[in-house]
Design an enzyme around this catalytic site. Sequence first.
Site, mmCIF file in Angstrom:
data_model
loop_
_atom_site.group_PDB
_atom_site.id
_atom_site.type_symbol
_atom_site.label_atom_id
_atom_site.label_comp_id
_atom_site.label_asym_id
_atom_site.label_seq_id
_atom_site.Cartn_x
_atom_site.Cartn_y
_atom_site.Cartn_z
ATOM 1 N N ASN A 186 -46.124 -28.704 82.489
ATOM 2 C CA ASN A 186 -46.425 -27.457 83.207
ATOM 3 C C ASN A 186 -45.254 -27.088 84.108
ATOM 4 O OD1 ASN A 186 -46.805 -28.680 85.928
ATOM 5 N ND2 ASN A 186 -48.411 -29.767 84.814
ATOM 6 N N LYS B 178 -40.588 -37.116 64.624
ATOM 7 C CA LYS B 178 -40.648 -35.704 65.004
ATOM 8 C C LYS B 178 -41.582 -34.954 64.044
ATOM 9 C CE LYS B 178 -37.739 -31.710 65.594
ATOM 10 N NZ LYS B 178 -36.610 -31.036 65.007
ATOM 11 N N ASP C 110 -58.282 -39.216 86.086
ATOM 12 C CA ASP C 110 -58.082 -38.413 87.299
ATOM 13 C C ASP C 110 -57.571 -39.340 88.406
ATOM 14 O OD1 ASP C 110 -58.511 -37.034 89.830
ATOM 15 O OD2 ASP C 110 -59.564 -35.538 88.605
ATOM 16 N N PHE D 3 -54.922 -31.332 96.187
ATOM 17 C CA PHE D 3 -54.553 -29.927 96.099
ATOM 18 C C PHE D 3 -55.441 -29.312 95.036
ATOM 19 C CE2 PHE D 3 -50.598 -28.462 98.234
ATOM 20 C CZ PHE D 3 -50.352 -29.592 98.981
ATOM 21 N N LYS E 119 -64.105 -29.221 94.249
ATOM 22 C CA LYS E 119 -63.285 -30.429 93.993
ATOM 23 C C LYS E 119 -63.325 -31.380 95.184
ATOM 24 C CE LYS E 119 -60.174 -28.333 90.635
ATOM 25 N NZ LYS E 119 -58.913 -27.663 90.336
ATOM 26 N N LYS F 186 -64.851 -34.940 94.139
ATOM 27 C CA LYS F 186 -63.918 -36.079 94.100
ATOM 28 C C LYS F 186 -64.003 -36.945 95.357
ATOM 29 C CE LYS F 186 -60.628 -33.686 91.051
ATOM 30 N NZ LYS F 186 -59.280 -33.700 90.467
HETATM 31 O O1 PMT Z 1 -44.427 -28.369 92.406
HETATM 32 P P1 PMT Z 1 -44.321 -26.948 92.910
HETATM 33 O O2 PMT Z 1 -43.553 -26.064 91.962
HETATM 34 O O3 PMT Z 1 -43.787 -26.880 94.317
HETATM 35 O O4 PMT Z 1 -45.796 -26.335 92.955
HETATM 36 C C1 PMT Z 1 -46.738 -26.836 93.841
HETATM 37 C C2 PMT Z 1 -48.137 -26.927 93.196
HETATM 38 C C3 PMT Z 1 -48.642 -25.539 92.861
HETATM 39 C C4 PMT Z 1 -48.082 -27.776 91.925
HETATM 40 C C5 PMT Z 1 -49.068 -27.640 94.256
HETATM 41 O O5 PMT Z 1 -49.090 -26.860 95.429
HETATM 42 C C6 PMT Z 1 -50.474 -27.810 93.749
HETATM 43 O O6 PMT Z 1 -51.322 -26.942 93.844
HETATM 44 N N1 PMT Z 1 -50.738 -29.001 93.155
HETATM 45 C C7 PMT Z 1 -51.993 -29.324 92.475
HETATM 46 C C8 PMT Z 1 -51.858 -28.920 91.043
HETATM 47 C C9 PMT Z 1 -53.084 -29.259 90.222
HETATM 48 O O7 PMT Z 1 -52.955 -29.910 89.211
HETATM 49 O O8 PMT Z 1 -54.229 -28.883 90.727
HETATM 50 P P2 PMT Z 1 -55.686 -29.167 90.016
HETATM 51 O O9 PMT Z 1 -56.587 -28.219 90.708
HETATM 52 O O10 PMT Z 1 -55.576 -29.109 88.546
HETATM 53 O O11 PMT Z 1 -56.005 -30.644 90.414
HETATM 54 C C10 PMT Z 1 -56.781 -31.002 91.563
HETATM 55 C C11 PMT Z 1 -56.239 -32.222 92.196
HETATM 56 O O12 PMT Z 1 -56.440 -33.354 91.355
HETATM 57 C C12 PMT Z 1 -54.777 -32.185 92.508
HETATM 58 O O13 PMT Z 1 -54.576 -32.845 93.753
HETATM 59 C C13 PMT Z 1 -54.145 -33.013 91.389
HETATM 60 O O14 PMT Z 1 -52.944 -33.685 91.807
HETATM 61 C C14 PMT Z 1 -55.237 -34.015 91.113
HETATM 62 N N2 PMT Z 1 -55.304 -34.491 89.712
HETATM 63 C C15 PMT Z 1 -55.582 -33.624 88.705
HETATM 64 C C16 PMT Z 1 -55.713 -34.120 87.431
HETATM 65 C C17 PMT Z 1 -55.561 -35.510 87.188
HETATM 66 N N3 PMT Z 1 -55.669 -35.996 85.968
HETATM 67 N N4 PMT Z 1 -55.290 -36.316 88.204
HETATM 68 C C18 PMT Z 1 -55.168 -35.848 89.456
HETATM 69 O O15 PMT Z 1 -54.901 -36.606 90.380
#
Ligand code: PMT
Length: 400
Positions: A210, A289, A306, A323, A337, A341
């Site tokens: 991403n 590939k 997660d 986040f 969330k 979580k």
């Molecule tokens: O890196 P930048 O370009 O500066 O951008 C910053 C950002 C937009 C990436 C950052 O500010 C942000 O929002 N990060 C969270 C991105 C995300 O994956 O969000 P989510 O809503 O999908 O996930 C929720 C939370 O679970 C997040 O804290 C994520 O790190 C965590 N997660 C998600 C999936 C997973 N398998 N494991 C996790 O720990």
Amino acid sequence: MAHLFNRNVLLGVSGGIAAYKSAELVRQLQERGARVRVVMTRGAQEFITPLTLQALSGQPVHTELLDAEAEMGMGHIELARWADLLLLAPATADLLARLVVGRADDLLTTVALATPAPVLIAPAMNQQMWQDPATTANVQTLVERGYHMVGPAAGEQACGDVGPGRMEEPAVIAAAAGALFESGLLAGKRVVITAGPTREALDPVRYLSNNSSGKMGYALARAAAEAGAVTTLVSGPVDLEHPAHVTVVDVESAQDMLDACLAHTAGCDIFIACAAVADYRPKAMADDKIKKDADTLSIELVKNPDILATVAAADNPPFTVGFAAETSNVLDYARGKLERKGLDMIIANDVSNRDIGFNSDQNAVTILTPRGELPLAQAGKDTIARQIIEHIAAALESTA
Ligand code: PMT
């Protein structure tokens, strides 16, 4: 206690009887968490040997300006840049005078001219010399230029005089050094932060990923280190410089990130999950590939673990901050969330706006906790990161 965690202190020792106290000063600085290197003038070496200070600091002591071998290791400019603080203790009347006129005729005065770091002076001299108008004027000039001063103390002197001029005690000097850096908001805390994207391999040359640049997570790591935390950054593949005073663990996939987080979060105080972790990965990675023979291609994906929920569910979990990157119903989804979580805090990030969020230098977020919410207006990611760290520190304090 004012801390010096993660700080590089360059101790400059000049030639006075108080130089013997520098040995204890090195220890005091280290006890407060500083990394210490020592520069000695020629005069200082008449009072205490470089070997003593080398043994205590665990680093070679720097004595010569024009020493080809020393310059090949850590030269005077590198030393000046390495320092977060230049501490001159003892600082003799002669050293003060040489600083005032900007001499660069030995290693210590050259480093003092070359360093952008703050300078803290602990004067030490005979009481008459301290009260001489020349010294008074020199001290005033240095203070006006922004140098910091600790002491001198008054009392009986090595020469038998009584009066002001004794170097302050090492504990007092170390405390004054620590006070210069005191945001201290997370002093002594261990913080683990995730940043950047993950890459989930499809075949040896392709992956799912991403647009996360890592900027937000790296800014948080800088802010945590600035606040005095021992900081570990678990980083997906990004194109950013490692932040100073932060341990960086590079990972690729979500599984790698989970493994690194589990290894580093045991016993830590705060976990901040800022990484954009891929929710799914290919069920199997192709050995070769993938060829473009077919018109359509289906790839079976399986859910990734997660990381955030796993850390939050651990025995004795750290203060856990997630986040939430959302494009609609931002606050509702973020609160969901937070609750699902089992988090202490979540940072809601509206990533539908291209000026903030993914891969931009700015962000605007809302901090949500089980007790309420607080919007942070759009600002640079470093500013947002410092604000988030302040709120985490305040929340930790209120639960202590
Ligand atoms: O890196 P930048 O370009 O500066 O951008 C910053 C950002 C937009 C990436 C950052 O500010 C942000 O929002 N990060 C969270 C991105 C995300 O994956 O969000 P989510 O809503 O999908 O996930 C929720 C939370 O679970 C997040 O804290 C994520 O790190 C965590 N997660 C998600 C999936 C997973 N398998 N494991 C996790 O720990």
